[in-house]
Each structure stands twice: as C-alpha cells, then as structure tokens.
Design an enzyme around this catalytic site. Structure first.
Site, PDB file in Angstrom:
ATOM      1  N   ASP A 159       0.831  -1.196   0.000  1.00  0.00           N
ATOM      2  CA  ASP A 159       0.000   0.000   0.000  1.00  0.00           C
ATOM      3  C   ASP A 159       0.870   1.253   0.000  1.00  0.00           C
ATOM      4  O   ASP A 159       2.104   1.159   0.135  1.00  0.00           O
ATOM      5  CB  ASP A 159      -0.935  -0.035   1.225  1.00  0.00           C
ATOM      6  CG  ASP A 159      -2.341   0.429   0.870  1.00  0.00           C
ATOM      7  OD1 ASP A 159      -2.474   1.256  -0.050  1.00  0.00           O
ATOM      8  OD2 ASP A 159      -3.296  -0.023   1.528  1.00  0.00           O
ATOM      9  N   ASP A 220     -11.219   2.304  -3.075  1.00  0.00           N
ATOM     10  CA  ASP A 220     -11.574   1.076  -2.353  1.00  0.00           C
ATOM     11  C   ASP A 220     -13.037   0.709  -2.589  1.00  0.00           C
ATOM     12  O   ASP A 220     -13.912   1.577  -2.583  1.00  0.00           O
ATOM     13  CB  ASP A 220     -11.413   1.287  -0.841  1.00  0.00           C
ATOM     14  CG  ASP A 220      -9.959   1.381  -0.421  1.00  0.00           C
ATOM     15  OD1 ASP A 220      -9.080   1.419  -1.300  1.00  0.00           O
ATOM     16  OD2 ASP A 220      -9.717   1.420   0.792  1.00  0.00           O
TER      17      ASP A 220
END
Ligand code: GLA
Length: 427
Positions: A159, A220
């Site tokens: 990430d 997301d």
C-alpha cells in the site's frame, strides 16, 4: 482445454515479448481470498474470536477454501491485509505479527497453507505507517522483503499511505527489486495508482508493468452495488489507457469481489463477477466463506466465468456501447474467440431486452460467421453471421454473457484445438 494445450500456450506466453516484471508469476490474473473488505481492521479477538484479524481466521478460511471447492475452482491465495502486525517493530527493527492474534507466527501459517497447496499473501505499506496506522516499510525495504521471504510469503500487497508522490517513485521500484533479490517467487501487488492519481501523467503504466504483477487502480470497494458500477464505469472511461497496460504477468486490479456479503443480490454479484472476468481482473473474494449462501458459491465458482477471466491471451475487455441502462462489452480471447457481456443497471422490475450484432462489436479482423452461446446455456450454440441480430434478455441489475468463436461447426468450446502461433507485443 486439454492439459497439453495449456502447457503449449503457457510456454508460448512465457516466450512472448512483454516489457514486464519478469518474475514469471501471475501469467493469468491471480485468484484467492483477501481479508480486507469483509473483516477490516477487527483486532478485538477477545470480543470477536471468530472474526478478528488473526491466525484462526486465515486457517479457517484455508480449510473452507479446500472443503468448499474454492481451491479446485482456482482460488489459491489466502491473503492477509492491514492490521496483522504488532504496533511497533521489535528491538532489532524487524516487522512481526501481533503475538496475541498470531501466537504461532506467520511462518507456521504459511506452512499450514502450503501443506494444503494454498499460498499466503501478506500486506505492507511503503510509507511511514500503513493505512490503518501500523508500521510502514519506508527505510526497511530490504529487511521486510527478506523477512517475508523467510516466512514463505507468496504475495505482497504494498500500500502507499503515509508517503509522498516523490517517495513512491523511489519506494515501489525499490521494493520490487528487493523482493526479486530474495530469490523467492513473490507476486507483487502495488497500490501506487490507487494512492496517487490513478492515471497518467501521475502514473506511468509502462513502469508499473515493469515492477508490479498487479496494481490497484482506483478507489476502495465497499459493500454496495453503487461501488461496483462506479468502478466499472471508471474502468470504461479510462479503457484506452488501461487496456494496453494489462497482460500476462501485469494486471489492472479493480479491487475485491464482494458477492456473498450483506449488500449484493445474486444478480448483482453475478454482474460483478462477470465484469471482473471481462476486465481480466485479479479475483479476490472478500466474503466469509465459512457462512456464504449456496447461490453465491455457485456464482463465484462458475467455471465458464473463471475460464474467461483466466484466458491465456490476457487481454482486458472493452466497453463498446452504452444504451439507456445497458452496457455492451467485448473481450478478445485465445483463438479469436470473443467474450461478450451485456449488463443492465435498470431498477425496473422486469427482464429487459437488448440487441447487438457481431459486426457492431468492433472486433479486429472479424470472421464472417461465429458459433455463439449464452454461458448459462452452454449447449445451445447458434451460428450467426456478422450482421445477424442477437437479442439478449437481461435481468434488472443483472448480466448475460456470451462466448463466440469463429466457425460454423458448433463444436463444444472445450474440444477445439489451439493451432495458431501467438504473436503479440504488450507495451
Ligand atoms: C487502503 C487500501 C485497502 C486496504 C486498507 C487497509 O485503503 O486501499 O484495500 O488495504 O488500506 O488499511
């Protein structure tokens, strides 16, 4: 497809010229299970022993991936996400799992999965902290790569929270190099585009394909149908940039599959799954497989859809047309076959109809005739000419998918032979 054909195709694809991360991994989109969307950062094992991020969750999911037929359908990765770590590195600066939630440690978990012919994925973040506030990898790239390799990790989601654009430009290529230098095959999933502007000029997809096996492109996903449609539309709006970026070993990633959770109806789950196949997307289930309802198992283990997703040509599909609530998509497959999807966002109560012709799909060098079948009805193959109208019945917020291959012989799709040489250049 016979095993010998798969081997021929695989070896030809390995030889094809692609400018990509040549770790030999993810030649088709990776498949597995990923904890995040369903289990989030639940670290309270005292209150929620069955649902907290800990070794019990991953071991139980692995058990059910085998007993529930998921592994046989191709889902091999069992992937941890954020919140597995202890809140601080140890006194040697090493990253390690929260000992309360992972009392056996990650190596034992990896061994447990490997003994079941499954693979372990882990999560880290290039910045100072992960997106949920756990230790970041910046400044520890080599050590963390070595640690993951020593544990037997098979995939890393990396990430990008808590780092600047300039730092990411250094950090992602560096981590790619450090992973390769461990000598262990580790699929590298980069969240760089999702964390830094999504598309060029901020994101260089040529570089992305050189250093990553897959990359999260966009926002997301949450547990709702609106997110599914938002992501599909974003992929369509940016398809001229995204399609050339994808191919064997390097994939765009629209995020997890959410069918089988709280929000999606079976038709909506089928729509997401079908479209992820059209997009050549990594297939990561994020549902509680211990408790998933049978109709969702059937949808998410559909071999026809998985075959489209895993097509060895590895070409991402394209939106051809929108019309009212309908979208028409086509994905070129191996052997000049085409996957064709029609989905509808209609909220009307009834099945609605949409018509298309093979000529209208914009296929490069189309054949004059195609054998075509609806995958829900695979033994009813029809032969159509280029301008014959094909009318599709689509459920509200549902999808209908066809496979069409050149010819007139109505040979069942799984028997035909692959004879052509594959020549293509990606990027
Ligand atoms: C980011 C990612 C998600 C998930 C969380 C974890 O938001 O995009 O997929 O990994 O971080 O904190």
């Amino acid at each position: 497809m016979a095993l010998s054909h798969i081997i021929i195709i695989t070896s030809m694809l390995l030889c094809a010229h692609v400018s990509a991360l040549e770790n030999g991994l993810a030649r088709t989109p990776p498949m597995g299970w990923l904890a995040w969307e369903r289990f989030r950062c639940n670290t309270n094992c005292a209150a929620y022993p069955d649902n907290c991020v800990g070794e019990k969750l991953f071991m139980e999911m692995a058990d059910v991936m085998v007993s529930g037929g998921w592994k046989d359908a191709g889902y091999k990765q069992v992937n941890m996400d954020d919140c597995w770590m202890a809140k601080q590195r140890n006194s040697q600066g090493e990253i390690y799992a929260d000992p309360g939630r992972f009392p056996s440690g990650i190596k034992v978990l990896a061994d447990y999965l490997h003994a079941k012919d499954l693979k372990l994925g882990i999560y880290a973040d290039f910045g100072n902290y992960t997106c949920s506030g756990y230790p970041g990898t910046m400044g520890h790239e080599k050590d963390d790569a070595q640690t993951f390799a020593a544990w037997g990790v098979d995939m890393l989601k990396f990430d990008g929270c808590s780092s600047t654009s300039d730092e990411k430009k250094v950090g992602y290529p560096l981590m790619s190099k450090e992973l390769n230098e461990t000598g262990r095959p580790i699929i590298f999933s980069c969240s760089w585009p999702a964390e830094d502007g999504h598309v060029p000029p901020k994101i260089n997809f040529t570089l992305m394909a050189e250093i990553c096996n897959l990359w999260r492109n966009y926002d997301d996903i949450g547990d709702n149908f609106e997110d599914v449609i938002k992501i599909i539309n974003w992929f369509a709006d940016n398809q001229d940039v995204l399609i050339p970026a994808a191919g064997p070993g390097h994939w765009n990633d629209p995020d997890m599959l959410i069918g089988g959770n709280f929000a999606l109806s079976p038709d909506q789950a089928k729509l997401q799954f079908g479209m992820w196949a059209m997009l050549a997307a990594p297939l990561f289930l994020s549902a509680d497989l211990r408790a998933i309802a049978p109709e969702y198992v059937k949808i998410l283990q559909n071999r026809q859809i998985i075959q489209i997703n895993q097509d060895p040509l590895g070409m991402q599909g394209r939106r051809v047309k929108t019309s009212g609530p309908f979208q028409l998509w086509v994905r070129p497959m191996w052997g000049a076959e085409q996957a064709i999807a029609v989905f509808s966002t209609s909220t009307g109560g009834d099945v609605e109809h949409f018509s298309f012709t093979m000529a209208g799909l914009g296929i490069d060098k189309p054949a004059s005739k195609y054998e075509i079948y609806n995958i829900d009805n695979e033994f009813e193959t029809k032969v159509v000419g280029l301008n014959d109208m094909i009318t599709v019945a689509v459920n509200p917020q549902g999808i209908t998918i066809y496979r069409a291959k050149p010819g007139t012989t109505k040979i069942p799709h799984f028997e035909y032979e692959v004879k052509e040489e594959l020549t293509f250049d990606i990027l």
